[in-house]
Design an enzyme around this catalytic site. Structure first.
Site, mmCIF file in Angstrom:
data_model
loop_
_atom_site.group_PDB
_atom_site.id
_atom_site.type_symbol
_atom_site.label_atom_id
_atom_site.label_comp_id
_atom_site.label_asym_id
_atom_site.label_seq_id
_atom_site.Cartn_x
_atom_site.Cartn_y
_atom_site.Cartn_z
ATOM 1 N N LYS A 79 0.645 -1.116 0.028
ATOM 2 C CA LYS A 79 -0.127 0.049 -0.076
ATOM 3 C C LYS A 79 0.828 1.048 0.053
ATOM 4 C CE LYS A 79 -4.059 1.991 2.380
ATOM 5 N NZ LYS A 79 -4.674 2.026 3.617
ATOM 6 N N SER A 81 -9.613 2.033 2.641
ATOM 7 C CA SER A 81 -8.805 2.808 2.019
ATOM 8 C C SER A 81 -8.028 2.038 1.147
ATOM 9 C CB SER A 81 -8.121 3.716 2.565
ATOM 10 O OG SER A 81 -7.493 3.150 3.419
ATOM 11 N N SER A 116 -10.384 -0.321 6.700
ATOM 12 C CA SER A 116 -9.718 -0.253 5.402
ATOM 13 C C SER A 116 -8.923 -1.476 4.850
ATOM 14 C CB SER A 116 -8.721 0.767 5.335
ATOM 15 O OG SER A 116 -9.411 1.965 5.184
HETATM 16 N N1 GLN Z 1 -13.681 4.479 5.877
HETATM 17 C C1 GLN Z 1 -12.949 4.912 7.061
HETATM 18 C C2 GLN Z 1 -12.518 6.297 6.898
HETATM 19 O O1 GLN Z 1 -12.646 6.918 6.111
HETATM 20 C C3 GLN Z 1 -11.797 4.335 7.325
HETATM 21 C C4 GLN Z 1 -10.622 4.337 6.698
HETATM 22 C C5 GLN Z 1 -9.395 3.421 7.013
HETATM 23 O O2 GLN Z 1 -9.700 2.607 7.834
HETATM 24 N N2 GLN Z 1 -8.141 3.813 6.616
HETATM 25 O O3 GLN Z 1 -12.025 6.818 7.800
#
Ligand code: GLN
Length: 493
Positions: free
Chosen positions: A78, A157, A181
């Site tokens: 990532k 994400s 995410s």
């Molecule tokens: N969808 C959540 C957010 O937008 C979690 C994102 C994540 O876990 N990085 O913050």
């Protein structure tokens, strides 16, 4: 010859050891698969030269009898993990061109075990999102297609990582999970994703979003592979003060299939309004599979669940607004000139951050401002404590908790875009484990009526990833999930 891109990490390691193929051949097959999956936009930066170089070294090590635990295994990283000498962007314009001088501990651990890097995967900007549509480098496309052939989000994400593992372009990948995410994109793409205990994997060298909630973790296509990756990624790191001084057990050895007598908690509050019948049914099916294997179902209560999203959406933006203050045009990546220093800061940040990141910085700054700090931030921290206590009580009654991973299957690109609250609801089942810092694993368990993957989540006590893997292994075996994304299934036919 065996299909090198469809095999598991465990099988690939055996194949490498018995010289059925070389690490260079394995890397090349994945480089070709990455090229064939270009339409998914899963990578910000591809690194085929590095992959081939690492693979060559891996072959040499193996011939010398010095192969590491993941020697020759091609992985995607990532683009939130700093990689020495390789651009790291967090999918933000503000970090474009940033080339770290150091390697994150997690990637350093993987490479020390011989893993091969195929490239840096696309994500929501600074990991803020649930759909991979907030990336400066364009959205990622899920290899699974909607019933009408529509392009779907891969989740977020860590969408690029999940999409490329599902598309058989990488054998595994790293992700980070702040509110869901890893698990939500794993569920949307039909693969496995694990968020370990907070402190299990070092955050050092991972671009910070919300430091008390950020958890690095692995993606793979089998529970065993996920365990193998976590074995390598985890471990104490003196460079991260929240990294735990604990031994890393052999997670793969936990996959005994023996769950006799285990108590599985079903939280009554997770029967959320508006959840589809299909997901309810799959959840029930999952529990039935576990019962067939000798586990027992117990109803549990997590009464503060309803406050978890509001608490998360105070704490995460608050920490993000503080973490992102460092991007000022001086130390990293982008700089936009201005008349004076202040204007340079403003111009850089205005041009460098996307809308979602700006929204979070504004919410976070507000929540932390004098007069509101107690009302919002401290209150949210108190709620967090109550959520943790809910889990503590629940684990007096059960060994693991079973829930759906997401309230829906992958949705079309563009949906929920103009409704941030609806987008935030994606994390309803995942975010509690981040607030509590406890392990949670998503395993694909079936397909919905449109043929899209759905995942089940297993949550366990802090430091008990082993039980999560063990229960996940049983779900995996019972579900027998072998479906391929339509694009690959057509090619295979
Ligand atoms: N969808 C959540 C957010 O937008 C979690 C994102 C994540 O876990 N990085 O913050």
């Amino acid at each position: 010859m065996t299909n090198l891109t469809h095999m598991s990490i465990a099988d690939a390691l055996k194949g490498l050891e018995s010289k059925d193929f070389t690490a260079v051949e394995l890397a090349q097959a994945h480089i070709d698969a990455v090229a064939a999956a270009k339409d998914l936009n899963a990578f910000v930066t591809e690194t085929p030269e590095i992959a081939l170089k690492q693979a060559k070294e891996s072959d040499k090590r193996r011939s010398a009898g010095k192969a590491g635990a993941l020697d020759g295994i091609p992985l995607a990283i990532k683009d939130l993990f700093c990689t020495k000498g390789v651009q790291t962007t967090a999918s933000s314009h503000i970090l474009e061109g940033f080339i770290p001088q150091y390697e994150s501990t997690v990637t350093a651990n993987l490479f020390a075990d011989g893993a091969v890097m195929l490239g840096k995967t696309n994500l929501d900007e600074f990991a803020m999102g649930s759909s991979n549509t907030t990336s400066y480098f364009g959205n990622v496309v899920n290899p699974w297609k909607g019933a009408d052939g529509k392009d779907l989000v891969p989740g977020g994400s860590s969408g690029g990582s999940a999409a490329i593992v599902a598309a058989r372009g990488a054998m595994g990948a790293t992700g980070t999970d702040t509110g869901g995410s890893i698990r939500q994109p794993a569920s949307f793409c039909g693969i496995i994703g694990m968020k370990p205990t907070y402190g299990r994997c070092s955050r050092w060298g991972v671009v910070a979003f919300a430091s008390s909630l950020d958890h690095p973790g692995p993606f793979a296509r089998s529970v065993e592979d996920c365990a193998l990756l976590l074995n390598s990624m985890a471990g104490h790191d003196p460079k991260d003060s929240t990294s735990a001084q604990r031994d890393v057990p052999d997670f793969a050895a936990a996959l005994t299939g023996d769950i006799k007598g285990l108590k599985i908690g079903i939280p009554k509050e997770y029967h959320a309004d508006g959840m589809s019948d299909e997901i309810e049914k799959l959840w029930q099916q999952g529990m039935d599979w576990l019962k067939e294997s000798g586990a027992e179902a117990v109803e549990i209560s997590l009464p503060h669940t309803k406050y978890s999203l509001p608490a998360y959406y105070i704490i995460a933006p608050a920490e993000a607004s503080s973490n992102l203050a460092r991007y000022d045009g001086v130390r990293y990546g982008l700089r936009e000139d201005g008349e004076d220093l202040r204007e340079m800061y403003e111009n850089t940040r205005a041009a460098g951050f996307g809308d979602e990141v700006k929204r979070r910085i504004m919410i976070g700054t507000y929540a932390l401002s004098a007069g509101y700090y107690d009302a919002y931030y401290i209150k949210a921290q108190k709620v967090r404590r109550l959520i943790l206590e809910d889990f503590d009580k629940a684990f007096e009654q059960c060994d693991a908790i079973l829930t759906p991973t997401t309230p829906s299957a992958a949705f079309p690109i563009g949906e929920n875009e103009d409704d941030p609250i609806k987008m935030y609801l994606n994390d309803i089942f995942t975010v509690t484990a981040n607030l509590a810092g406890i392990p949670a694993l998503s395993v694909p368990a079936g397909l919905d009526a449109n043929g899209l993957p759905l995942g089940l989540q297993i949550i366990t006590k802090a430091w008990d990833e082993e039980t999560a893997f063990k229960v996940g292994g049983v779900i995996e075996e019972k579900a027998g999930f072998t479906a391929l994304p339509q694009t690959l299934a057509q090619k295979a036919a």
